[in-house]
Design a protein around this motif. Structure first.
Motif, PDB file in Angstrom:
ATOM      1  N   SER A  43       0.841  -1.190   0.000  1.00  0.00           N
ATOM      2  CA  SER A  43       0.000   0.000   0.000  1.00  0.00           C
ATOM      3  C   SER A  43       0.882   1.249   0.000  1.00  0.00           C
ATOM      4  O   SER A  43       1.865   1.319   0.744  1.00  0.00           O
ATOM      5  CB  SER A  43      -0.889  -0.023   1.247  1.00  0.00           C
ATOM      6  OG  SER A  43      -1.690   1.122   1.264  1.00  0.00           O
ATOM      7  N   GLY A  44       0.553   2.191  -0.877  1.00  0.00           N
ATOM      8  CA  GLY A  44       1.319   3.433  -0.935  1.00  0.00           C
ATOM      9  C   GLY A  44       2.560   3.350  -1.808  1.00  0.00           C
ATOM     10  O   GLY A  44       3.336   4.304  -1.889  1.00  0.00           O
ATOM     11  N   GLY A  46       2.722   3.204  -5.048  1.00  0.00           N
ATOM     12  CA  GLY A  46       2.622   3.942  -6.313  1.00  0.00           C
ATOM     13  C   GLY A  46       1.829   3.241  -7.409  1.00  0.00           C
ATOM     14  O   GLY A  46       1.791   3.714  -8.545  1.00  0.00           O
ATOM     15  N   LYS A  47       1.156   2.154  -7.068  1.00  0.00           N
ATOM     16  CA  LYS A  47       0.446   1.363  -8.083  1.00  0.00           C
ATOM     17  C   LYS A  47      -0.653   2.168  -8.791  1.00  0.00           C
ATOM     18  O   LYS A  47      -0.714   2.201 -10.019  1.00  0.00           O
ATOM     19  CB  LYS A  47      -0.157   0.096  -7.437  1.00  0.00           C
ATOM     20  CG  LYS A  47       0.866  -0.772  -6.729  1.00  0.00           C
ATOM     21  CD  LYS A  47       0.236  -1.999  -6.126  1.00  0.00           C
ATOM     22  CE  LYS A  47      -0.834  -1.735  -5.069  1.00  0.00           C
ATOM     23  NZ  LYS A  47      -0.315  -1.041  -3.855  1.00  0.00           N
ATOM     24  N   SER A  48      -1.520   2.799  -7.995  1.00  0.00           N
ATOM     25  CA  SER A  48      -2.611   3.571  -8.606  1.00  0.00           C
ATOM     26  C   SER A  48      -2.059   4.774  -9.367  1.00  0.00           C
ATOM     27  O   SER A  48      -2.592   5.165 -10.412  1.00  0.00           O
ATOM     28  CB  SER A  48      -3.611   4.041  -7.546  1.00  0.00           C
ATOM     29  OG  SER A  48      -4.227   2.929  -6.931  1.00  0.00           O
ATOM     30  N   SER A  49      -0.982   5.344  -8.850  1.00  0.00           N
ATOM     31  CA  SER A  49      -0.354   6.491  -9.535  1.00  0.00           C
ATOM     32  C   SER A  49       0.161   6.069 -10.908  1.00  0.00           C
ATOM     33  O   SER A  49      -0.004   6.800 -11.892  1.00  0.00           O
ATOM     34  CB  SER A  49       0.804   7.037  -8.702  1.00  0.00           C
ATOM     35  OG  SER A  49       0.342   7.448  -7.445  1.00  0.00           O
ATOM     36  N   GLN A  93     -10.243   1.938  -8.271  1.00  0.00           N
ATOM     37  CA  GLN A  93     -10.175   1.316  -6.948  1.00  0.00           C
ATOM     38  C   GLN A  93     -11.434   1.651  -6.141  1.00  0.00           C
ATOM     39  O   GLN A  93     -11.914   0.844  -5.371  1.00  0.00           O
ATOM     40  CB  GLN A  93      -8.908   1.805  -6.236  1.00  0.00           C
ATOM     41  CG  GLN A  93      -8.515   0.983  -5.038  1.00  0.00           C
ATOM     42  CD  GLN A  93      -7.096   1.302  -4.550  1.00  0.00           C
ATOM     43  OE1 GLN A  93      -6.469   2.249  -4.998  1.00  0.00           O
ATOM     44  NE2 GLN A  93      -6.605   0.493  -3.639  1.00  0.00           N
TER      45      GLN A  93
HETATM   46  N1  ATP Z   1      -3.277  13.222  -5.027  1.00  0.00           N
HETATM   47  C1  ATP Z   1      -2.275  12.976  -4.182  1.00  0.00           C
HETATM   48  N2  ATP Z   1      -1.681  13.974  -3.504  1.00  0.00           N
HETATM   49  C2  ATP Z   1      -0.668  13.746  -2.656  1.00  0.00           C
HETATM   50  N3  ATP Z   1      -0.150  12.520  -2.404  1.00  0.00           N
HETATM   51  C3  ATP Z   1      -0.696  11.486  -3.057  1.00  0.00           C
HETATM   52  C4  ATP Z   1      -1.801  11.649  -3.959  1.00  0.00           C
HETATM   53  N4  ATP Z   1      -2.135  10.427  -4.453  1.00  0.00           N
HETATM   54  C5  ATP Z   1      -1.302   9.551  -3.878  1.00  0.00           C
HETATM   55  N5  ATP Z   1      -0.430  10.164  -3.048  1.00  0.00           N
HETATM   56  C6  ATP Z   1       0.661   9.517  -2.286  1.00  0.00           C
HETATM   57  O1  ATP Z   1       1.476   8.835  -3.224  1.00  0.00           O
HETATM   58  C7  ATP Z   1       1.862   7.557  -2.749  1.00  0.00           C
HETATM   59  C8  ATP Z   1       1.423   6.496  -3.741  1.00  0.00           C
HETATM   60  O2  ATP Z   1       0.013   6.430  -3.762  1.00  0.00           O
HETATM   61  P1  ATP Z   1      -0.789   5.369  -4.636  1.00  0.00           P
HETATM   62  O3  ATP Z   1      -2.226   5.690  -4.508  1.00  0.00           O
HETATM   63  O4  ATP Z   1      -0.207   5.351  -6.017  1.00  0.00           O
HETATM   64  O5  ATP Z   1      -0.423   4.000  -3.884  1.00  0.00           O
HETATM   65  P2  ATP Z   1      -0.966   2.515  -4.101  1.00  0.00           P
HETATM   66  O6  ATP Z   1       0.222   1.648  -4.358  1.00  0.00           O
HETATM   67  O7  ATP Z   1      -2.035   2.515  -5.132  1.00  0.00           O
HETATM   68  O8  ATP Z   1      -1.570   2.142  -2.669  1.00  0.00           O
HETATM   69  P3  ATP Z   1      -2.862   1.241  -2.267  1.00  0.00           P
HETATM   70  O9  ATP Z   1      -2.440  -0.196  -2.411  1.00  0.00           O
HETATM   71  O10 ATP Z   1      -3.091   1.599  -0.831  1.00  0.00           O
HETATM   72  O11 ATP Z   1      -4.001   1.616  -3.159  1.00  0.00           O
HETATM   73  C9  ATP Z   1       1.229   7.418  -1.373  1.00  0.00           C
HETATM   74  O12 ATP Z   1       2.212   7.673  -0.415  1.00  0.00           O
HETATM   75  C10 ATP Z   1       0.140   8.465  -1.334  1.00  0.00           C
HETATM   76  O13 ATP Z   1      -0.030   8.969  -0.029  1.00  0.00           O
END
Ligand code: ATP
Ligand code: MG
Length: 223
Positions: A43-44, A46-49, A93
């Protein structure tokens, strides 16, 4: 040439008065047409990013995404919108269903911008709802559906216009084993039709069918 290519992708989120968050650092990846990619990582990480950049929902701080060799990251809004509308389907998601529309209307929504007739649109949407096992819930509003049902409506909506590329963010995270099996069967069907899948998931079942697994940790690709 790969269908989809991420080159040195960086994404920095900057909240005012706070340290920047580097959600992605120098991530490079390729997806061949007709392949299945699973993106894993804590979690966190960067996958969704990463998904948002590949789907042209967001623009990288640096680096770029090429679709069929064309730079989509710095294309105009119009070109990006055309890419999203015509070539890709996305399961978010958080689903992002429209609360005022029924399950059937939500699924039919991507067809509104085609020249398909209303009756054909509804038939096609009904087929997709049936494929995810929810024909009997066609008239329900999202709030009248369970979490797992909403997730499957979102999958049906993402597939209704038969996109070249399906992006799905944790498509089995809120559902039981039986429903997850159903989702997996649908994804296999998508791949069998020669489409390209990019799936974010922790679910071990999503790793097995993948042609490649990209693992992110703290914004970096570690494998
Ligand atoms: N719009 C935003 N503004 C600021 N920080 C962000 C934003 N979106 C995501 N982040 C930060 O960027 C990092 C990556 O976020 P992301 O959503 O890509 O993670 P993830 O791998 O999809 O996590 P999860 O499995 O919990 O969905 C996290 O630390 C999050 O707090
Ligand atoms: Mg996420």
């Amino acid at each position: 040439m790969s269908l989809l290519e991420g080159q040195d992708l960086c994404r920095k989120y900057q909240l005012s008065g706070q340290d920047p968050v580097w959600a992605l650092r120098d991530v490079s990846c390729r997806m061949e047409a007709g392949s299945w990619t699973t993106i894993a990582g804590p979690s966190g990480s960067g996958k969704s990013s990463l998904l948002a950049l590949l789907a042209a929902l967001d623009r990288p701080t640096s680096g770029k995404v090429l679709v069929g060799g064309e730079n989509i990251s710095f294309a105009t809004d119009v070109v990006q919108a055309r890419y999203r509308r015509n070539r890709i389907g996305i399961v978010f998601q958080e689903y992002q269903l429209l609360e005022q529309l029924s399950a059937l209307e939500n699924v039919a929504m991507p067809l509104l911008v085609t020249n398909m007739k209303g009756k054909t649109r509804r038939e096609r949407a009904r087929q997709l709802l049936a494929a995810v096992g929810l024909e009997a819930r066609a008239a329900h509003l999202p709030r009248q559906l369970s979490g797992g049902e909403r997730q499957r409506v979102a999958l049906a909506r993402a597939l209704v216009h038969d996109p070249d590329i399906l992006f799905a963010d944790e498509p089995t995270s809120n559902i039981d084993q039986k429903a997850a099996r159903q989702v997996l069967d649908i994804l296999h069907g998508v791949k069998d039709r020669g489409r390209t899948l990019v799936i974010v998931s922790h679910d071990p079942q999503m790793l097995v069918p993948a042609d490649q697994v990209l693992t992110l940790e703290d914004g970096r690709l570690v494998s």
